[in-house]
Write a protein that holds these residues in place. Structure first.
Motif, mmCIF file in Angstrom:
data_model
loop_
_atom_site.group_PDB
_atom_site.id
_atom_site.type_symbol
_atom_site.label_atom_id
_atom_site.label_comp_id
_atom_site.label_asym_id
_atom_site.label_seq_id
_atom_site.Cartn_x
_atom_site.Cartn_y
_atom_site.Cartn_z
ATOM 1 N N UNK A 1 50.284 -20.370 2.489
ATOM 2 C CA UNK A 1 49.835 -19.760 1.241
ATOM 3 C C UNK A 1 48.316 -19.782 1.131
ATOM 4 N N UNK A 2 47.701 -20.887 1.535
ATOM 5 C CA UNK A 2 46.245 -20.965 1.499
ATOM 6 C C UNK A 2 45.615 -19.999 2.502
ATOM 7 N N UNK A 3 46.237 -19.847 3.680
ATOM 8 C CA UNK A 3 45.718 -18.910 4.676
ATOM 9 C C UNK A 3 45.770 -17.481 4.162
ATOM 10 N N UNK A 4 46.871 -17.081 3.530
ATOM 11 C CA UNK A 4 46.969 -15.719 3.009
ATOM 12 C C UNK A 4 45.953 -15.472 1.903
ATOM 13 N N UNK A 5 45.792 -16.456 1.027
ATOM 14 C CA UNK A 5 44.831 -16.278 -0.057
ATOM 15 C C UNK A 5 43.406 -16.176 0.481
ATOM 16 N N UNK A 6 43.088 -16.934 1.512
ATOM 17 C CA UNK A 6 41.751 -16.854 2.109
ATOM 18 C C UNK A 6 41.534 -15.494 2.771
ATOM 19 N N UNK A 7 42.567 -14.956 3.414
ATOM 20 C CA UNK A 7 42.449 -13.627 4.016
ATOM 21 C C UNK A 7 42.134 -12.574 2.969
ATOM 22 N N UNK A 8 42.772 -12.668 1.824
ATOM 23 C CA UNK A 8 42.536 -11.667 0.792
ATOM 24 C C UNK A 8 41.137 -11.798 0.191
ATOM 25 N N UNK A 9 40.622 -13.031 0.136
ATOM 26 C CA UNK A 9 39.277 -13.213 -0.398
ATOM 27 C C UNK A 9 38.206 -12.753 0.588
ATOM 28 N N UNK A 10 38.423 -13.015 1.861
ATOM 29 C CA UNK A 10 37.435 -12.650 2.884
ATOM 30 C C UNK A 10 37.648 -11.252 3.443
ATOM 31 N N UNK A 11 38.836 -10.631 3.142
ATOM 32 C CA UNK A 11 39.155 -9.293 3.633
ATOM 33 C C UNK A 11 39.174 -9.222 5.156
ATOM 34 N N UNK A 12 39.579 -10.303 5.804
ATOM 35 C CA UNK A 12 39.775 -10.266 7.243
ATOM 36 C C UNK A 12 40.814 -11.309 7.618
ATOM 37 N N UNK A 13 41.465 -11.071 8.749
ATOM 38 C CA UNK A 13 42.533 -11.948 9.190
ATOM 39 C C UNK A 13 41.962 -13.263 9.696
ATOM 40 N N UNK A 14 42.792 -14.291 9.667
ATOM 41 C CA UNK A 14 42.339 -15.601 10.124
ATOM 42 C C UNK A 14 42.085 -15.608 11.619
ATOM 43 N N UNK A 15 42.696 -14.675 12.330
ATOM 44 C CA UNK A 15 42.499 -14.635 13.783
ATOM 45 C C UNK A 15 41.350 -13.702 14.178
ATOM 46 N N UNK A 16 40.601 -13.213 13.189
ATOM 47 C CA UNK A 16 39.547 -12.244 13.506
ATOM 48 C C UNK A 16 38.463 -12.847 14.388
ATOM 49 N N UNK A 17 38.194 -14.132 14.235
ATOM 50 C CA UNK A 17 37.107 -14.763 14.995
ATOM 51 C C UNK A 17 37.616 -15.624 16.139
ATOM 52 N N UNK A 18 38.893 -15.493 16.484
ATOM 53 C CA UNK A 18 39.437 -16.302 17.572
ATOM 54 C C UNK A 18 39.525 -15.480 18.839
ATOM 55 N N UNK A 19 39.652 -16.150 19.949
ATOM 56 C CA UNK A 19 39.778 -15.463 21.237
ATOM 57 C C UNK A 19 41.240 -15.291 21.588
ATOM 58 N N UNK A 20 41.491 -14.281 22.398
ATOM 59 C CA UNK A 20 42.849 -14.030 22.841
ATOM 60 C C UNK A 20 43.213 -15.057 23.896
ATOM 61 N N UNK A 21 44.317 -15.760 23.682
ATOM 62 C CA UNK A 21 44.683 -16.858 24.576
ATOM 63 C C UNK A 21 45.499 -16.392 25.775
ATOM 64 N N UNK A 22 46.202 -15.301 25.636
ATOM 65 C CA UNK A 22 47.086 -14.874 26.717
ATOM 66 C C UNK A 22 46.977 -13.372 26.879
ATOM 67 N N UNK A 23 46.845 -12.936 28.108
ATOM 68 C CA UNK A 23 46.826 -11.506 28.389
ATOM 69 C C UNK A 23 48.228 -10.945 28.551
ATOM 70 N N UNK A 24 49.184 -11.813 28.834
ATOM 71 C CA UNK A 24 50.553 -11.365 29.047
ATOM 72 C C UNK A 24 51.295 -11.213 27.729
ATOM 73 N N UNK A 25 50.929 -12.018 26.731
ATOM 74 C CA UNK A 25 51.658 -12.040 25.468
ATOM 75 C C UNK A 25 51.667 -10.679 24.792
ATOM 76 N N UNK A 26 50.549 -9.946 24.897
ATOM 77 C CA UNK A 26 50.439 -8.669 24.212
ATOM 78 C C UNK A 26 50.534 -7.494 25.187
ATOM 79 N N UNK A 27 51.298 -7.683 26.265
ATOM 80 C CA UNK A 27 51.387 -6.628 27.283
ATOM 81 C C UNK A 27 52.043 -5.364 26.718
ATOM 82 N N UNK A 28 53.111 -5.530 25.941
ATOM 83 C CA UNK A 28 53.805 -4.355 25.404
ATOM 84 C C UNK A 28 52.902 -3.604 24.423
ATOM 85 N N UNK A 29 52.167 -4.358 23.566
ATOM 86 C CA UNK A 29 51.264 -3.693 22.635
ATOM 87 C C UNK A 29 50.190 -2.899 23.373
#
Length: 647
Positions: A547-575
């Motif tokens: 709940x705190x993460x969602x509220x922070x996203x709405x206040x900052x207008x960006x996702x919590x993962x916006x400043x993180x690095x992609x950990x796996x190249x295989x995980x998002x292969x289909x996307x």
């Protein structure tokens, strides 16, 4: 003479005129009266223009346009049909099987009435098609009608009744040529399996495919409308009350005498629980004479021990009263569909090994002893709101010994009862009382009146067991009982919150909740900076507070993962494959570039990924703030077209 001849001539004229006046009346009488077969009709100089006659073993006459008069006696049916065809000027064709005789007297009937009456007297029927009247037997007409009706096929989707059951019930409504096909029966039971997962079996509701004439299909539809209805459900509550009362009373005397020995020297001690111990020690250089009179032959734990001991004698009086009052109340509840089996078990399963020995082999298997509170029931709901139930409530306790042998204490009832909706009935019970009086004494001395109590031990024990089994069924009223279920669910959430509030104030859980609550209060007051501060503090203690993460996203207008690095190249292969097919930049939808909401994504991308916009209530003051301008769609995709704000 001339005068006489003139009068005679005048009389003849008058007579002729009278005869002419009587001719119409005589003609009407002749038409209404049937002449004898041997009598010929009197010749007439004038005939009514609306009357036609024809005789064939009788007479069929057209009395006026559109009506007939029929008089036949034992006439051949085919001849009568021919006369009807002639007089009515209609085309009548009879098959070879049309045979019989007709006897009838009909007055003022139409052609159709006359035809039906004549054919009904011989058990025949007809068909009128294209200006031709075909006379058939009933069997011939039924076969012709069946051959002319084109059968139709209709699909019936069932919601509650099984296809096999529906087939049995609607088959009597089909014609001889009707056929019915059903979907295969579904797999029943929910036993765990590592190999059976359903495969490509039929996964929708049961279906009936019926082929028959339209009139029969309508009858089948009406039957299924009455048969395929939602079944009732029953909420069964079983109450098992077990009460056990045990009461022990003990009173005894312990008298010890050792001449010339101090009891303290022997290591005597009396514990606080009233249990006396005498520790042996070496006695040297003393002449010892010992006596011991006991009436409390078994050690007594608890109670009160009163004793007096000196240099040579120890005297103890021990008294104990023990009361054990145990009450067990088990109340399992179970919701089950009409005529279906339901089972609930709240308890434990203890495993034990059983060994089977044969002449050639020895086999060991693991079996389980189920103990706890269980309820097995199968209800049958009647039209009068009475419920018949096959029911088995049980409350048990037990386990497995160190030797691997199971043991169990159980209270259970198996019964088949009828109970009114919402009423409670006792289906079983037990009352058992056991009283035991034990008396241990020194012979003769214990029987002395009054003084014998000093040499006697009395032990009384009373045991009383009471068991009552109650059953309360209730036919569920879906809307009302669903509302009660929602209230119970809310009560469970209140219980969870109350349990959390019972933690110490310095616990991390309480501190994180407090900061989150302050953040929402700051938002309501319009202090968004302080709200973000409290959210950061809450997330520093509980990083996974969604709940705190969602509220922070709405206040900052960006996702919590916006400043993180992609950990796996295989995980998002289909996307990545989908974005490559769409010709879109890969970082537009894959974290960390995926935006918090779907507003910034192309419609083509949202459709490919099935992304739907989030429906969230506006934050306090959010409606007053101007929304950021949306970028206009470019003619060609750019590298940053789908990037999230703040990625």
């Amino acid at each position: 003479m001339k005068r006489f001849h003139g009068m005679e001539h005048q009389g003849r004229l008058i007579l002729a005129a009278g005869l002419l006046a009587c001719l119409p009346v005589a003609g009407a009488l002749a038409q209404a009266t049937r002449p004898a077969p041997s009598t010929k009709p009197a010749p007439s100089t004038k005939r009514a223009p609306t009357t036609k006659r024809a005789d064939a073993d009788g007479r069929i006459s057209v009395t006026r346009p559109g009506t007939f008069e029929i008089h036949v006696q034992g006439a051949d049916l085919r001849g009568v049909l021919q006369l009807l065809s002639t007089q009515g000027k209609r085309n009548i064709i009879a098959t070879k099987q049309v045979q019989g005789t007709v006897t009838a007297d009909l007055y003022g009937v139409t052609f159709e009435q006359a035809l039906k009456a004549v054919l009904a007297s011989s058990g025949l029927d007809y068909l009128d098609e294209d200006g031709f009247i075909y006379v058939h037997t009933p069997e011939q007409k039924q076969a012709i009608m069946k051959s002319k009706v084109e059968p139709a096929v209709r699909v019936f989707h069932l919601s509650y009744i099984k296809a096999a059951d529906a087939q049995v019930l609607v088959t009597p409504a089909l014609s001889e040529a009707g056929t019915i096909a059903v979907t295969p029966a579904g797999t029943v039971g929910i036993s765990p399996s590592k190999t059976e997962a359903g495969g490509n079996s039929h996964a929708s509701n049961d279906v009936l495919v019926v082929r028959d004439v339209p009139s029969r299909l309508e009858k089948v539809a009406k039957l299924l409308e009455e048969l395929d209805v939602k079944p009732d459900q029953v909420l069964v509550e079983a109450t098992i009350l077990t009460a056990t009362l045990e009461e022990d009373n003990q009173l005894g005397v312990n008298f010890n005498a050792l001449a010339g020995v101090e009891f303290q020297d022997l290591g005597f001690s009396a514990s606080s629980t009233g249990k006396q111990t005498l520790t042996p020690t070496a006695i040297t250089g003393k002449d010892v004479t010992a006596m011991n009179f006991r009436t409390d032959f078994s050690p007594i734990d608890g109670g009160m021990t009163f004793g007096v001991f000196g240099s040579d004698v120890a005297f103890f009086i021990t008294a104990l009263e023990t009361v054990n009052d145990v009450t067990v109340l088990a109340s399992p509840k179970l919701l089950v569909v009409n005529k279906q089996r339901g089972e609930v078990l709240i308890g434990k399963r203890d495993g034990y090994i059983t060994t089977t020995v044969t002449e050639t082999a020895e086999t060991q298997t693991v079996e389980f002893l189920e103990t706890g509170t269980s309820l097995v029931v199968r209800p049958f709901i009647g039209r009068d709101r009475h419920i018949r139930m096959e029911i088995h409530p049980e409350d048990s306790d037990g386990g497995v010994t160190a030797a691997g042998l199971p043991h169990e204490d159980t209270t259970e009832v198996t019964s088949n009862v009828i109970v009114r909706d919402g009423h409670t009935i006792v289906i079983g019970g037990l009352f058992r009382e056991k009283t035991t009086n034990n008396k241990n004494q020194i012979p003769l001395l214990g029987n002395i009146p009054y003084l014998g109590s000093l040499f006697r031990m009395n032990k009384d024990r009373s045991e009383r067991d009471e068991v009552i089994v109650l059953i309360t069924p209730h036919i569920v009223n879906q809307p009302a009982d669903e509302a009660v279920g929602e209230q119970l669910k809310d009560d469970a959430e209140r219980f969870r919150i109350g349990q959390r509030n019972g933690l110490r104030w310095w616990a991390g859980e309480r501190i994180a909740e407090r900061h989150f609550r302050w953040a929402k209060q700051h938002l309501r007051d319009g202090r968004s900076d302080r709200a973000r501060w409290d959210l950061d503090l809450a997330l520093s203690i509980r990083p996974r507070m969604v709940e705190a993460l969602r509220l922070k996203e709405r206040l900052t207008q960006k996702a919590v993962w916006a400043d993180t690095t992609r950990r796996s190249a295989v995980k998002y292969a289909i996307q990545r494959m989908i974005m490559q097919e769409l010709g879109k930049p890969l970082d537009g939808v894959i974290p960390p570039g995926k935006p918090r909401n779907a507003e910034g994504l192309d419609a083509e991308v949202k459709k490919a990924f099935g992304i739907q916009p989030r429906l969230e209530p506006p934050l306090p003051g959010e409606a007053k703030r101007p929304r950021p301008a949306q970028p206009k769609p470019a003619a060609k995709p750019k590298a940053a077209a789908g990037k999230a704000k703040g990625s």
